[in-house]
Design an enzyme around this catalytic site. Sequence first.
Site, short mmCIF file in Angstrom:
data_model
loop_
_atom_site.label_atom_id
_atom_site.label_comp_id
_atom_site.label_asym_id
_atom_site.label_seq_id
_atom_site.Cartn_x
_atom_site.Cartn_y
_atom_site.Cartn_z
CD GLN A 52 -6.12 -3.59 2.80
OE1 GLN A 52 -6.00 -4.03 1.66
NE2 GLN A 52 -5.16 -3.75 3.70
CG HIS B 3 7.01 -2.03 1.99
ND1 HIS B 3 6.89 -0.92 2.79
CD2 HIS B 3 5.81 -2.65 2.05
CE1 HIS B 3 5.68 -0.86 3.29
NE2 HIS B 3 5.00 -1.89 2.87
CE LYS C 246 3.88 -4.65 11.67
NZ LYS C 246 2.62 -4.37 10.92
CG MET D 197 -1.93 -1.17 1.15
SD MET D 197 -3.48 -0.90 2.02
CE MET D 197 -2.91 -0.64 3.68
N GLY D 198 2.17 1.08 -0.37
CA GLY D 198 3.06 2.23 -0.46
C GLY D 198 3.60 2.67 0.89
CG LEU E 101 7.21 1.46 -0.97
CD1 LEU E 101 7.91 1.23 -2.31
CD2 LEU E 101 6.29 0.28 -0.64
CB VAL F 121 12.42 -5.80 8.14
CG1 VAL F 121 13.65 -4.93 8.30
CG2 VAL F 121 12.60 -6.77 6.97
O1 PAF Z 1 -0.22 -5.73 3.51
C1 PAF Z 1 -0.62 -4.81 2.76
O2 PAF Z 1 0.09 -3.84 2.50
C2 PAF Z 1 -2.01 -4.89 2.16
O3 PAF Z 1 -2.90 -5.49 3.04
C3 PAF Z 1 -2.04 -5.60 0.80
C4 PAF Z 1 -1.60 -7.04 0.90
C5 PAF Z 1 -1.13 -4.87 -0.18
C6 PAF Z 1 -3.46 -5.58 0.24
O4 PAF Z 1 -3.95 -4.29 0.10
#
Ligand code: PAF
Length: 293
Positions: free
Chosen positions: A61, A37, A149, A30-31, A33, A180
């Site tokens: 979500q 990530h 995580k 979801m950026g 970062l 991490v």
């Molecule tokens: O873990 C996340 O960043 C989000 O839940 C995902 C897997 C990208 C889905 O939106």
Amino acid sequence: METVTTLKSLRRSVDELRHGGTNLALVPTMGALHEGHLTLVREAKKHADKVAVSIFVNPTQFGPGEDLDAYPRQLAQDQDKLLSEGTDILWAPDVAVMYPRGFASHISVSGISAGLCGAERPGHFDGVATVVCKLFNQVMPDVALFGEKDWQQLAVIRQMARDLDLVRPCAEAIIGVPTVREADGLAMSSRNAYLSQEDRASAATLPAAMREAIAAIKGGARVSDALAQLEAALRDARFHTIDYATLSDAATLKPLEKLGDRPARLLVAARIGSTRLIDNMALCLMRSESKDQ
Ligand code: PAF
């Protein structure tokens, strides 16, 4: 690195990349970062020739009153980071591309989604499963990587891939990557940016208290006593709400009253200030489990 924002351009880029039998990994994000990530991207390179990363802050979500609007969005910075990691495709659709007018389908994975974060955040895992299934169908990667995580999220996604006979990727090609951590042990998360200085200092109590609980359980303490001590340590460190602190079977997520011979996981979600932190750690380090502690 090519940044693509429409399905048509994504398909063209993926087709070009795949030309000649090249295989592809996907890292859904979801950026905002961070090193966690980027570790997924580095790990993805070990599993595939080319790497696609998706950045999409998925509204479905987030529940009412959650942090959808506040969630950090920093595409330009993320692009720089992904470029320096040698990412091949950045898939960054907007909400209208992901959920066009009239969108009416969703995926609900029962059982494994019900407890823990699913109980605290109704509908959260339906949103995750639906968007991840769409991302899989859009990018059609050979492998996909997720951080451990979000242990329950990983379990939900694997269950969905098994149940729906997904092919790209298949359930076995969904790879979990160990958490991490910051130098003081706090699990890296985009939401750590919400912590005030004071809360950030106290937040390190979470992994520390989890390690103490694990040591106590391994040393023979009753699970209920170790968890009570863990909760007390969190409250002393100004965590005001503990959504859950549980020892669970690592695969089924069913709560355990004592350690058995199957891998177990200590899972905690707790709130400090306005921030909800989650973390999990393995108890029995079996050969199939990662050493993230
Ligand atoms: O873990 C996340 O960043 C989000 O839940 C995902 C897997 C990208 C889905 O939106």
